[in-house]
Design an enzyme around this catalytic site. Sequence first.
Site, short mmCIF file in Angstrom:
data_model
loop_
_atom_site.label_atom_id
_atom_site.label_comp_id
_atom_site.label_asym_id
_atom_site.label_seq_id
_atom_site.Cartn_x
_atom_site.Cartn_y
_atom_site.Cartn_z
N THR A 1 0.90 -1.25 0.08
CA THR A 1 0.16 0.04 -0.18
C THR A 1 0.87 1.12 -0.10
O THR A 1 1.96 1.22 0.60
CB THR A 1 -1.05 0.10 1.20
N ASP B 1 -4.73 5.36 2.64
CA ASP B 1 -4.42 5.70 3.94
C ASP B 1 -4.92 5.36 4.99
O ASP B 1 -6.04 5.51 5.38
CB ASP B 1 -4.89 7.43 3.54
N ASN C 1 2.90 -2.04 8.65
CA ASN C 1 3.92 -1.33 8.96
C ASN C 1 3.95 0.11 9.19
O ASN C 1 4.74 0.74 9.46
CB ASN C 1 5.16 -1.79 8.21
N TYR D 1 4.85 9.03 20.43
CA TYR D 1 5.30 7.91 19.77
C TYR D 1 5.15 6.95 20.65
O TYR D 1 4.86 5.70 20.15
CB TYR D 1 6.49 8.25 18.99
N LYS E 1 2.93 3.27 20.27
CA LYS E 1 3.57 1.73 20.03
C LYS E 1 3.29 0.81 21.23
O LYS E 1 3.33 -0.40 21.08
CB LYS E 1 5.16 1.91 19.82
N THR F 1 16.20 5.10 8.67
CA THR F 1 15.28 5.25 7.72
C THR F 1 14.78 6.70 7.89
O THR F 1 15.34 7.31 8.72
CB THR F 1 13.98 4.53 8.15
#
Length: 285
Positions: free
Chosen positions: A26, A53, A81, A146, A150, A181
Amino acid sequence: MTGATGGIGEATALRLAGAGFDVIATARSQEKADGLIAAAGVRGRSLRTVVLDVAEPSSCVEAMGEVARMTGGGVWAVVNNAGVPQAGSLEDVRDEQARYLLEVNLLGAMRICRHALPQMRRRGEGRIVNVSSGLGRVPWPLGGWYSASKHALSALTHCLRVEMAHAGVRVSLVEPGAFATAMLDRAVDDLVAADRGGAAGYDRSRALFRAVSARVPGPEPVARTIEKALTSPRPRARYTVGFDARLLVPLHAVSPLWLSDRVKHAVSGLPHKAPARAGVVKESA
């Protein structure tokens, strides 16, 4: 696979395509989807894409409906992910920023699961891999939202694993540490945008994120781990990936809070005590 056009997602999509999986990746836009298809073609691999989205419920319905048509009844596995950072002190992160973070990192993943699970249940088997973070178990200052997203994703994944065991659906959690990343770069941008001008900890945290990004490896170890979770006859409930995560997660679990707080103060540059207030004299009772 959600969030497949960069970082861990792109590395994983390309690896799975090379291993013979029929990958449906996606992307948030057709342009990004086309870029991923081109990257796969350069490596002699092929995959399919869907525009999605995860923060928009209607987009999830439309995309998962298209995926069901493409697969003739639904996917065998889902890799959640998609994720975004949101660095900044809790005082500086606005409600709308926190809501968007939770939509992408938490609610979006669960929406995708809800759409895929009925098809897996009818088939009597399936795999779900949710990509969390080592910071879900090591809450980090100036990254609290964040870490919270998680941590919540981890909790829901553990519940989902128990709830779906009788249906033959294996659910695994992957907790990466720091890898090179765009997430780290975006976290630096978040800190720049949120900084109120000399706010405590911001300069040190930006320097820390940049230093980490320059030293850590690329996301291939996480891609290998996700492949393992999908192909193992008995996948593990949780995979912690990266030297930093494998070291810090257990250390944080056994350390008293006063000690872990001191370490976080030292590393982040956040002061441990309030500065002395010059000229303040206590009045006598």
